[in-house]
Design a protein around this motif. Structure first.
Motif, PDB file in Angstrom:
ATOM      1  N   SER A   1     -15.818  -2.429  -5.113  1.00 48.97           N
ATOM      2  CA  SER A   1     -14.512  -1.945  -4.529  1.00 48.97           C
ATOM      3  C   SER A   1     -14.325  -2.181  -3.170  1.00 48.97           C
ATOM      4  CB  SER A   1     -14.468  -0.504  -5.075  1.00 48.97           C
ATOM      5  OG  SER A   1     -13.146   0.249  -4.001  1.00 48.97           O
TER       6      SER A   1
ATOM      7  N   GLY B   1       0.721  -1.147  -0.142  1.00 52.44           N
ATOM      8  CA  GLY B   1       0.101  -0.078   0.106  1.00 52.44           C
ATOM      9  C   GLY B   1       0.869   1.313  -0.168  1.00 52.44           C
TER      10      GLY B   1
ATOM     11  N   GLU C   1      -6.399   4.319  -6.768  1.00 51.50           N
ATOM     12  CA  GLU C   1      -6.599   2.881  -6.839  1.00 51.50           C
ATOM     13  C   GLU C   1      -7.474   2.526  -7.927  1.00 51.50           C
ATOM     14  OE1 GLU C   1      -8.125   0.761  -3.624  1.00 51.50           O
ATOM     15  OE2 GLU C   1      -6.712   1.490  -1.888  1.00 51.50           O
TER      16      GLU C   1
ATOM     17  N   ALA D   1     -12.049  -0.373  -1.230  1.00 56.61           N
ATOM     18  CA  ALA D   1     -11.438   0.718  -0.623  1.00 56.61           C
ATOM     19  C   ALA D   1     -12.287   1.372   0.155  1.00 56.61           C
ATOM     20  CB  ALA D   1     -10.814   1.595  -1.668  1.00 56.61           C
TER      21      ALA D   1
ATOM     22  N   SER E   1      -5.274  -3.825  -7.587  1.00 56.68           N
ATOM     23  CA  SER E   1      -6.181  -2.621  -7.441  1.00 56.68           C
ATOM     24  C   SER E   1      -5.320  -1.610  -6.746  1.00 56.68           C
ATOM     25  CB  SER E   1      -7.421  -2.776  -6.994  1.00 56.68           C
ATOM     26  OG  SER E   1      -7.245  -2.717  -5.404  1.00 56.68           O
ATOM     27  N   ARG E   2      -4.131  -2.037  -5.968  1.00 55.87           N
ATOM     28  CA  ARG E   2      -3.149  -0.842  -5.173  1.00 55.87           C
ATOM     29  C   ARG E   2      -2.114  -0.702  -5.857  1.00 55.87           C
ATOM     30  NH1 ARG E   2      -3.536  -3.285   0.491  1.00 55.87           N
ATOM     31  NH2 ARG E   2      -4.642  -5.139  -0.291  1.00 55.87           N
TER      32      ARG E   2
ATOM     33  N   ASP F   1      -7.360  -7.318  -5.220  1.00 59.27           N
ATOM     34  CA  ASP F   1      -7.187  -6.223  -4.563  1.00 59.27           C
ATOM     35  C   ASP F   1      -5.758  -5.713  -4.645  1.00 59.27           C
ATOM     36  OD1 ASP F   1      -8.135  -4.339  -2.584  1.00 59.27           O
ATOM     37  OD2 ASP F   1      -7.214  -5.354  -0.874  1.00 59.27           O
TER      38      ASP F   1
END
Lengths: 262, 338
Positions: free
Chosen positions: B190, B39, B311, B192, B303-304, B300
């Motif tokens: 999502s 992250g 994102e 997030a 996505s980061r 996921d």
């Protein structure tokens, strides 16, 4: 002859269409019963009522003097096994897996696969002659092999009663006779076998008790030698014929003659 | 077709499945740790483990415990729910193209969210969750009421209702830019920020439904042999069907409510799991329990890291990952149905 499985005064219908009324049949215990008759005469419908796939509009089917409607679903499945006419196996299932599913009525929600399950599956595959095919996908088998795999599935249920709807329909003649011989052997081992059959000569040869149906009614029943003659064939199938002794088994053999109206 | 692979005896088949599943869960745990570390602020795997085992209150550990771990847990729960719901709907409908959304679950949730946004009601994550859940449940109830007599009717009713509901939703959104804006954020599935919503109830529901699916899997095995055989084997088909539908609704409804519509996971996971399970619904469910979370965690992570800043919504990544996977599976094995 004793009877534990019997139908009394059945009215059988699909919605509005009534197939049979006041239909009664005692299935002789430990015998091979064959039900014959022209297409759409209600023979499969009667079989479906015996295995509770069809609920009679009136009348009862009972096993050991208890109505089958009162049995728990798994309890009935431990007594009466059924093979429909054209069962469909899932695509990627193997023979052993298919046979193993016959153990379903003997298992509870959380029970593990038991020694008895394993033995029943092995024995069923041996009896039906599919042990060699155990790890073959069902959809790769020939018609005769596939039908024997399904019979093994029902045998794994270990039921004293075995009901089959036209088990020979899609088989070549050799496999038809092999399957019927297998059913006769199961009868010899003490099971009660009931099969809807298409071929009257095969029915005469293999069945102890023959049931001839037409338009939802039983026209005649008994040993083939006692009931099968040209008059019965005329009445049930509207077939002109002569009946001669089967040269191999001495049972009645139907040989069609010519139709009056060409 | 003659296969050259060695053919294991039944007990060794079970052992093989168990070994693959244990390996799968180990892989899943490793990917989860990596996912928690990745992250804006990278945390080394050892620190992640330390934070989970012996928390000491440092900044890194707070990130792990407050944000990353809940998010990984959310991905695992949503992945498992969608994967197993996919197994259930494909087994029930005997259709390899069915996915949980086909019963109207996600359009129902989306419809409710649109109405909610139009009425100006859904302000908090908790309210979003509630509204989406009600929408999913309402749609499935309606589909079940109309189509319960046969699996094909169910699927057709689901497709029809979905078309109607998404039409109405689209109309509402086009008429009001404000509604469109609010809906937009929810509609792109999502993870997030969603870890901040109250997740205990939906996660608990998913957990219970997963246990239910495992208990039901043997009956589904019997049901896969067709109605006549299943019934004469003693399976109560009506009850099995109803239970399956309830489980699909809970699983897909809860997953959609917490993460928005993520459509592809429920389709692709059963396909890949089926290659491993070889015709057995209990093992199929087990594999979906591993593969669903694995796919969601990987998506996921993707996505980061895919964009230099910000994102990519996870639903877009699952599409990118799942599409080629499905094509690969179909080309390699053919489109077998269960």
């Amino acid at each position: 002859m004793t009877t534990r499985l019997r139908a009394r005064e059945l009215t059988l219908s699909y919605g509005e269409r009534v197939v049979s009324t006041k239909l009664s049949l005692d299935v002789p215990d430990g015998a091979f019963t064959a039900i014959v008759g022209p297409n759409a005469c209600g023979k499969s419908t009667l079989l479906r009522a015996f295995v509770r796939l069809l609920r009679p509009a009136a009348g009862t089917v009972s096993l050991d003097d208890q109505q089958i409607a009162a049995y728990g679903s798994k309890a009935l499945a431990r007594s009466v096994g059924f093979l429909p006419q054209d069962p469909l196996a899932p695509d990627d299932i193997k023979v052993r897996q298919l046979v193993a599913r016959g153990r379903f009525p003997h298992q509870s929600l959380l029970s593990m696969w038991s020694q008895e399950d394993e033995e029943a599956v092995t024995e069923a595959m041996e009896t039906a002659g599919v042990s060699e095919l155990a790890d073959r996908p069902v959809q790769e088998l020939s018609g005769g092999q596939r039908q024997r795999a399904w019979v093994a599935m029902v045998l794994a249920q270990r039921t004293p009663y075995l009901l089959l709807d036209e088990p020979t329909s899609f088989l070549d003649i050799t496999h038809q006779y092999r399957l019927l011989t297998l059913l006769a052997r199961l009868r010899d081992e003490g099971r009660t076998v009931v099969a809807v059959l298409h071929d009257i000569n095969q029915a005469c040869r293999f069945a102890d008790h023959l049931v001839a149906m037409k338009e939802g009614r039983i026209i005649a029943e008994g040993a083939a030698a006692d009931i099968v003659d040209a008059a019965l064939l005329k009445e049930v199938f509207d077939l002109p014929c002569v009946v001669v002794p089967d040269p191999v088994t001495e049972t009645p053999m139907v040989v069609p003659t010519h139709f009056d109206d060409p | 077709m003659i296969s050259t692979e060695t053919r294991p005896a039944p007990t060794s088949t079970a052992r093989w499945h168990v070994a693959v599943l244990v390996g799968g869960f180990a892989l899943l745990a490793a990917v989860a740790v990596v996912s928690i570390g990745i992250g804006a602020q990278a945390v080394p795997p050892m620190d992640v483990l330390r934070a989970l085992v012996a928390p000491d209150g440092s900044a890194n550990q707070l990130i792990v415990l407050e944000v990353r771990a809940p998010r990984a847990l959310l991905a695992i729960g949503v992945g498992a729910a969608l994967g197993v719901a996919g197994v259930l709907i494909q087994t029930l409908s005997r259709n390899a193209l069915a996915e949980p959304g086909i019963l109207g679950v996600s359009t129902g949730a989306g419809f409710a969210m649109t109405i909610g946004a139009a009425l100006g009601g859904v302000a908090s994550p908790a309210a979003e969750l509630l509204v989406a859940t009600l929408g999913a449940a309402g749609a499935t109830l309606l589909v079940y009421a109309v189509g319960r007599t046969a699996p094909l009717r169910l699927v057709l009713t689901g497709v029809a209702l979905s078309a109607v509901l998404s039409g109405i939703s689209l109309g509402l959104r086009l008429m009001s830019p404000d509604v469109f804006d609010k809906y937009r954020f929810w509609s792109v599935g999502s993870l997030a920020g969603r870890e901040q919503a109250p997740l205990l109830v939906p996660m608990l529901a998913i957990g219970l439904a997963l246990v239910g699916a495992l208990l039901l899997s043997r009956s589904l095995n019997a049901a896969a042999l067709g109605e006549a055989v299943a019934r004469t084997l003693g399976a109560n088909i009506a009850r099995v069907r109803l239970a399956t539908l309830v489980l699909i609704t809970v699983l897909a409804g809860a997953a959609t409510a917490v993460a928005g519509p993520i459509l592809f996971v429920g389709l692709i996971v059963p396909h890949v799991a089926r290659r491993l399970a070889r015709g057995s619904v209990p093992w199929l469910t087990g594999y979906a329990l591993v593969l669903g979370p694995l796919l969601m965690l990987l998506a996921d992570i993707g996505s980061r890291v895919l964009l230099p800043t910000g994102e990519v919504p996870v639903a877009i990544v699952t599409g990118f990952l799942g599409g080629p996977m499905l094509i690969w599976a179909v080309r390699k094995y053919g489109a077998g149905s269960l």
